[in-house]
Each structure stands twice: as structure tokens, then as C-alpha cells.
Design a protein around this motif. Sequence first.
Motif, PDB file in Angstrom:
ATOM      1  N   THR A  41       0.836  -1.201   0.000  1.00  0.00           N
ATOM      2  CA  THR A  41       0.000   0.000   0.000  1.00  0.00           C
ATOM      3  C   THR A  41       0.867   1.245   0.000  1.00  0.00           C
ATOM      4  O   THR A  41       0.428   2.326  -0.307  1.00  0.00           O
ATOM      5  CB  THR A  41      -0.850   0.052   1.271  1.00  0.00           C
ATOM      6  N   PHE A  42       2.116   1.081   0.335  1.00  0.00           N
ATOM      7  CA  PHE A  42       2.996   2.217   0.500  1.00  0.00           C
ATOM      8  C   PHE A  42       3.857   2.448  -0.730  1.00  0.00           C
ATOM      9  O   PHE A  42       4.518   3.459  -0.848  1.00  0.00           O
ATOM     10  CB  PHE A  42       3.900   1.922   1.696  1.00  0.00           C
ATOM     11  N   VAL A  43       3.929   1.495  -1.621  1.00  0.00           N
ATOM     12  CA  VAL A  43       4.817   1.627  -2.773  1.00  0.00           C
ATOM     13  C   VAL A  43       4.002   1.648  -4.057  1.00  0.00           C
ATOM     14  O   VAL A  43       3.333   0.676  -4.388  1.00  0.00           O
ATOM     15  CB  VAL A  43       5.811   0.455  -2.828  1.00  0.00           C
ATOM     16  N   THR A 153       8.375   1.685   8.608  1.00  0.00           N
ATOM     17  CA  THR A 153       8.472   3.151   8.541  1.00  0.00           C
ATOM     18  C   THR A 153       7.857   3.805   9.784  1.00  0.00           C
ATOM     19  O   THR A 153       8.379   4.782  10.301  1.00  0.00           O
ATOM     20  CB  THR A 153       7.740   3.675   7.294  1.00  0.00           C
ATOM     21  N   THR A 154       6.738   3.246  10.245  1.00  0.00           N
ATOM     22  CA  THR A 154       6.082   3.803  11.435  1.00  0.00           C
ATOM     23  C   THR A 154       6.971   3.572  12.660  1.00  0.00           C
ATOM     24  O   THR A 154       7.157   4.456  13.502  1.00  0.00           O
ATOM     25  CB  THR A 154       4.715   3.110  11.656  1.00  0.00           C
ATOM     26  N   ARG A 155       7.500   2.370  12.717  1.00  0.00           N
ATOM     27  CA  ARG A 155       8.339   2.025  13.866  1.00  0.00           C
ATOM     28  C   ARG A 155       9.573   2.944  13.934  1.00  0.00           C
ATOM     29  O   ARG A 155       9.950   3.429  14.995  1.00  0.00           O
ATOM     30  CB  ARG A 155       8.774   0.566  13.745  1.00  0.00           C
ATOM     31  N   VAL A 177       2.730  14.988   9.525  1.00  0.00           N
ATOM     32  CA  VAL A 177       2.232  15.124   8.140  1.00  0.00           C
ATOM     33  C   VAL A 177       1.976  13.731   7.560  1.00  0.00           C
ATOM     34  O   VAL A 177       2.898  12.925   7.468  1.00  0.00           O
ATOM     35  CB  VAL A 177       3.252  15.891   7.270  1.00  0.00           C
ATOM     36  N   GLY A 178       0.729  13.442   7.186  1.00  0.00           N
ATOM     37  CA  GLY A 178       0.341  12.098   6.728  1.00  0.00           C
ATOM     38  C   GLY A 178       0.082  11.233   7.946  1.00  0.00           C
ATOM     39  O   GLY A 178       0.708  10.202   8.159  1.00  0.00           O
ATOM     40  N   THR A 179      -0.900  11.660   8.730  1.00  0.00           N
ATOM     41  CA  THR A 179      -1.092  11.053  10.063  1.00  0.00           C
ATOM     42  C   THR A 179      -1.659   9.633  10.005  1.00  0.00           C
ATOM     43  O   THR A 179      -1.495   8.858  10.940  1.00  0.00           O
ATOM     44  CB  THR A 179      -1.959  11.995  10.933  1.00  0.00           C
ATOM     45  N   CYS A 199      -2.098  15.965  10.008  1.00  0.00           N
ATOM     46  CA  CYS A 199      -2.855  16.258   8.787  1.00  0.00           C
ATOM     47  C   CYS A 199      -2.769  15.078   7.833  1.00  0.00           C
ATOM     48  O   CYS A 199      -1.806  14.303   7.871  1.00  0.00           O
ATOM     49  CB  CYS A 199      -2.353  17.536   8.111  1.00  0.00           C
ATOM     50  N   ASP A 200      -3.805  14.920   7.029  1.00  0.00           N
ATOM     51  CA  ASP A 200      -3.794  13.846   6.028  1.00  0.00           C
ATOM     52  C   ASP A 200      -4.688  14.251   4.872  1.00  0.00           C
ATOM     53  O   ASP A 200      -5.742  14.860   5.073  1.00  0.00           O
ATOM     54  CB  ASP A 200      -4.278  12.523   6.638  1.00  0.00           C
ATOM     55  N   ILE A 201      -4.265  13.866   3.670  1.00  0.00           N
ATOM     56  CA  ILE A 201      -5.051  14.218   2.478  1.00  0.00           C
ATOM     57  C   ILE A 201      -6.221  13.249   2.288  1.00  0.00           C
ATOM     58  O   ILE A 201      -7.098  13.512   1.479  1.00  0.00           O
ATOM     59  CB  ILE A 201      -4.166  14.238   1.210  1.00  0.00           C
ATOM     60  N   ALA A 241       7.181  13.247   9.003  1.00  0.00           N
ATOM     61  CA  ALA A 241       6.524  13.037   7.705  1.00  0.00           C
ATOM     62  C   ALA A 241       6.828  11.622   7.241  1.00  0.00           C
ATOM     63  O   ALA A 241       7.897  11.366   6.679  1.00  0.00           O
ATOM     64  CB  ALA A 241       7.001  14.068   6.687  1.00  0.00           C
ATOM     65  N   ASN A 242       5.900  10.720   7.514  1.00  0.00           N
ATOM     66  CA  ASN A 242       6.061   9.340   7.040  1.00  0.00           C
ATOM     67  C   ASN A 242       5.265   9.199   5.749  1.00  0.00           C
ATOM     68  O   ASN A 242       4.164   8.639   5.721  1.00  0.00           O
ATOM     69  CB  ASN A 242       5.582   8.354   8.109  1.00  0.00           C
ATOM     70  N   ILE A 243       5.794   9.816   4.699  1.00  0.00           N
ATOM     71  CA  ILE A 243       5.158   9.792   3.378  1.00  0.00           C
ATOM     72  C   ILE A 243       6.230   9.341   2.388  1.00  0.00           C
ATOM     73  O   ILE A 243       7.368   9.146   2.784  1.00  0.00           O
ATOM     74  CB  ILE A 243       4.562  11.184   3.027  1.00  0.00           C
ATOM     75  N   GLU A 246       9.383  10.804  -2.687  1.00  0.00           N
ATOM     76  CA  GLU A 246       9.082  11.881  -3.649  1.00  0.00           C
ATOM     77  C   GLU A 246       8.227  12.972  -3.002  1.00  0.00           C
ATOM     78  O   GLU A 246       8.377  14.156  -3.303  1.00  0.00           O
ATOM     79  CB  GLU A 246       8.350  11.322  -4.883  1.00  0.00           C
ATOM     80  N   GLU A 247       7.313  12.535  -2.127  1.00  0.00           N
ATOM     81  CA  GLU A 247       6.411  13.498  -1.478  1.00  0.00           C
ATOM     82  C   GLU A 247       7.188  14.316  -0.432  1.00  0.00           C
ATOM     83  O   GLU A 247       6.967  15.511  -0.277  1.00  0.00           O
ATOM     84  CB  GLU A 247       5.252  12.714  -0.833  1.00  0.00           C
ATOM     85  N   ASN A 248       8.116  13.663   0.262  1.00  0.00           N
ATOM     86  CA  ASN A 248       8.977  14.398   1.195  1.00  0.00           C
ATOM     87  C   ASN A 248       9.753  15.482   0.454  1.00  0.00           C
ATOM     88  O   ASN A 248       9.865  16.615   0.922  1.00  0.00           O
ATOM     89  CB  ASN A 248       9.963  13.436   1.871  1.00  0.00           C
TER      90      ASN A 248
HETATM   91  C1  LIG Z   1       2.433   5.598   5.231  1.00  0.00           C
HETATM   92  S1  LIG Z   1       1.087   6.431   5.832  1.00  0.00           S
HETATM   93  C2  LIG Z   1       1.723   6.951   7.405  1.00  0.00           C
HETATM   94  C3  LIG Z   1       0.703   6.841   8.523  1.00  0.00           C
HETATM   95  C4  LIG Z   1       1.276   7.105   9.904  1.00  0.00           C
HETATM   96  N1  LIG Z   1       1.757   8.454  10.040  1.00  0.00           N
HETATM   97  C5  LIG Z   1       2.385   6.130  10.234  1.00  0.00           C
HETATM   98  O1  LIG Z   1       3.509   6.567  10.444  1.00  0.00           O
HETATM   99  O2  LIG Z   1       2.112   4.917  10.287  1.00  0.00           O
HETATM  100  C6  LIG Z   1       1.117   7.869   4.856  1.00  0.00           C
HETATM  101  C7  LIG Z   1      -0.097   8.750   4.997  1.00  0.00           C
HETATM  102  O3  LIG Z   1       0.232   9.999   4.414  1.00  0.00           O
HETATM  103  C8  LIG Z   1      -0.878  10.506   3.743  1.00  0.00           C
HETATM  104  N2  LIG Z   1      -0.326  11.484   2.791  1.00  0.00           N
HETATM  105  C9  LIG Z   1       0.354  11.248   1.639  1.00  0.00           C
HETATM  106  N3  LIG Z   1       0.749  12.409   1.088  1.00  0.00           N
HETATM  107  C10 LIG Z   1       0.328  13.405   1.910  1.00  0.00           C
HETATM  108  C11 LIG Z   1       0.425  14.840   1.902  1.00  0.00           C
HETATM  109  N4  LIG Z   1       1.029  15.500   0.921  1.00  0.00           N
HETATM  110  N5  LIG Z   1      -0.136  15.535   2.909  1.00  0.00           N
HETATM  111  C12 LIG Z   1      -0.781  14.895   3.909  1.00  0.00           C
HETATM  112  N6  LIG Z   1      -0.919  13.541   3.963  1.00  0.00           N
HETATM  113  C13 LIG Z   1      -0.361  12.808   2.995  1.00  0.00           C
HETATM  114  C14 LIG Z   1      -1.566   9.290   3.187  1.00  0.00           C
HETATM  115  O4  LIG Z   1      -2.929   9.556   2.968  1.00  0.00           O
HETATM  116  C15 LIG Z   1      -1.343   8.264   4.303  1.00  0.00           C
HETATM  117  O5  LIG Z   1      -2.403   8.245   5.227  1.00  0.00           O
END
Ligand SMILES: C[S@@+](CC[C@H](N)C(=O)[O-])C[C@H]1O[C@@H](n2cnc3c(N)ncnc32)[C@H](O)[C@@H]1O
Length: 307
Positions: A41-43, A153-155, A177-179, A199-201, A241-243, A246-248
Motif C-alpha cells: 500500500t505504500f509503494v 516506517t512507522t516504527r 504530516v500524513g497522520t 494532517c492527512d489528504i 513526515a512518514n510519506i 518523492e512526497e517528502n
Molecule cells: C504511510 S502512511 C503513514 C501513517 C502514519 N503516520 C504512520 O507513520 O504509520 C502515509 C499517509 O500519508 C498521507 N499522505 C500522503 N501524502 C500526503 C500529503 N502530501 N499531505 C498529507 N498527507 C499525505 C496518506 O494519505 C497516508 O495516510
Amino acid sequence: MKTTWYEIRIDVPASGLDLVCNELGELGCAGITVEERTLDTFVAPDPDADAPERYGISAYFPTEGDETTLRTQVTERLEWLGQLAPGLLPLSLQCRPVQEQDWAEGWKQHFSATRIGRRLIVKPTWEDWSPAGDEVVVNLDPGMAFGTGTHGTTRLCLEALAGLYDQAPVPTRVLDVGTGSGILAIAAAALGARRVLGCDIEEESCRVARENVELNGVGDRVEITGAPLESLEGDFDVILANILAEENIRLGDELTRRLAPGSALILSGILQEKEALVTQAFARYDLHGPEVTHEAEWVCLRYRKPA
Ligand SMILES: C[S@@+](CC[C@H](N)C(=O)[O-])C[C@H]1O[C@@H](n2cnc3c(N)ncnc32)[C@H](O)[C@@H]1O
């Protein structure tokens, strides 16, 4: 009442995939999953990658104890189809009964109480934990949102965050960011942050995160918003920011602009092969670091803004 399902797994050549799915549908199959592509789901799938030559499919049939008949019907139909679909024969069928409950609840067995760092415990709502000493507990039901603490990544983020609360002065303002499920935001509040913004999109993630905030009784300190990072006010002692890598990079200016002097920036969701891409992009900002931590193929980058 729980339905009993019969799962039939078949190895199918790509050229015969649609034909096989169609025939299985005619035999009463209620759902099919195709398993061959690497889909985390992350890649994001690589659009340039070659399509596989074969797929593993799992077909699900509702049953009432008539599995032998069903198996014979499926075998006969696919043997017939094998004359039209090169590579389908010889057939390899693996069959097993599945309880409906397994589908919805199966993932839960991979999520159990976990200690992160010295005093942070992350646990599912269906497990008990009595905190000892200065331990703090984060209670989670992630629902459809990402973030149980079991993903590398969360850990990595939780470990970095927990480490910041083992030294003085402890951070008070945190931006996540990306909660996702809200796990990092709630952990920050449990560890001692006074104002946390997540925050989350994704709307669904925001809904689940808000529920988890309430569940953990930290609603007075944690706010969840669906507003984009660009519109958020204030500066912070920690930004997580666990995103994706590219998004970082894309959000680099917006992330670093909100860092208070002496604050920490924790970037994750970065595959090892993308580490250099992110460190190069962040080299242009006035930051110390990064300190790099790894889990499996994932990387976490920890930066400090000069005081
Ligand atoms: C991998 S999850 C991380 C969830 C949690 N923070 C964690 O560490 O387990 C990434 C989250 O970031 C959100 N996301 C992706 N790009 C984003 C952005 N530009 N701004 C806010 N949220 C974003 C996604 O919707 C998703 O819920």
C-alpha cells in the motif's frame, strides 16, 4: 451467520487470465484476487516494470459442504479451457475452506502490543496492558487507515520520536504530516507534547485518526485536519513526515519552513534506494544531519534545525 467459503488457488498464464476469471465466474465464484504484482500500500507500482508472465489467482466460492463437486467442476472446465489458453495446463489447484471472519479479521493477528524505546507501548484496542512506572500506552484501532506500528516506517518514526522525549527540553509542539491512523500524533501527546497537529489528504484517515484521538483521551492536545500542509499555521519543535520519498522532496520547502530553531525533522517512508535522492534534495536547507536509521528496506532520516 458466518458463510463458509472455498478458496481455489490457481497459477495462470497472463494470456489466459481473463478467460479463466470469466469461467470461474460462471461456475459461481463470488470474488477473485490476483496476487502476482508486488503491491505494497505504500509503494506505488512501477508503470515501467514488465508485466509478469504468470499470475497466482485465488477464487472464492460460497459452499455448503459440496467442495468435491465444485473442485471437479472447476478442474473439468479449466482442462477444457486449457485447449484455448496455452500454458494453463497442467493445472495446479490448491483448495481450502475459509471462514468469512478470516477475511475481515485476519490482519489483526499481526498487530499486538509492542514496546518502542524505553516507555512507549503501542497496542491494539482488543489487548490489555497495565502501564508500569512512566510507561505510556497508545491504543489503536487502525481500521482502513495506515499505521499500527508494525510497518518498518512507522516504527522508525516512533523510535525517533520516543528518543526525543528521553532528553530535555522535551518538544511541546508537534506536526505529523500524513497522520494515517493518528499513531504518531497520539504517541507524541502521550509522551508529553502539548500541541499536536496531524494532517492527512485522505478523508478516511482523518476520520479514523480522530476516533483514535478520542479513544486515547488526548483530544485536548491533538487536532486532526484534512487541510493541506501549505495552509497550516505555526512552527513546531518536531515535524514527522512518514510519506513517500518523492512526497517528502516535493514538500521540502513547506516542511522546513515550519521548523522552530533547534527542532527535529523526521522523514520516513523512504526506500533505501531513494535515500540519496532525499538527502540530496534536503542538502540545500539549513539543517544538521541526517542521522540515518534503517528497518528492512526502509530508511528514516533525522535532521535538526540549528538553535
Ligand atoms: C504511510 S502512511 C503513514 C501513517 C502514519 N503516520 C504512520 O507513520 O504509520 C502515509 C499517509 O500519508 C498521507 N499522505 C500522503 N501524502 C500526503 C500529503 N502530501 N499531505 C498529507 N498527507 C499525505 C496518506 O494519505 C497516508 O495516510
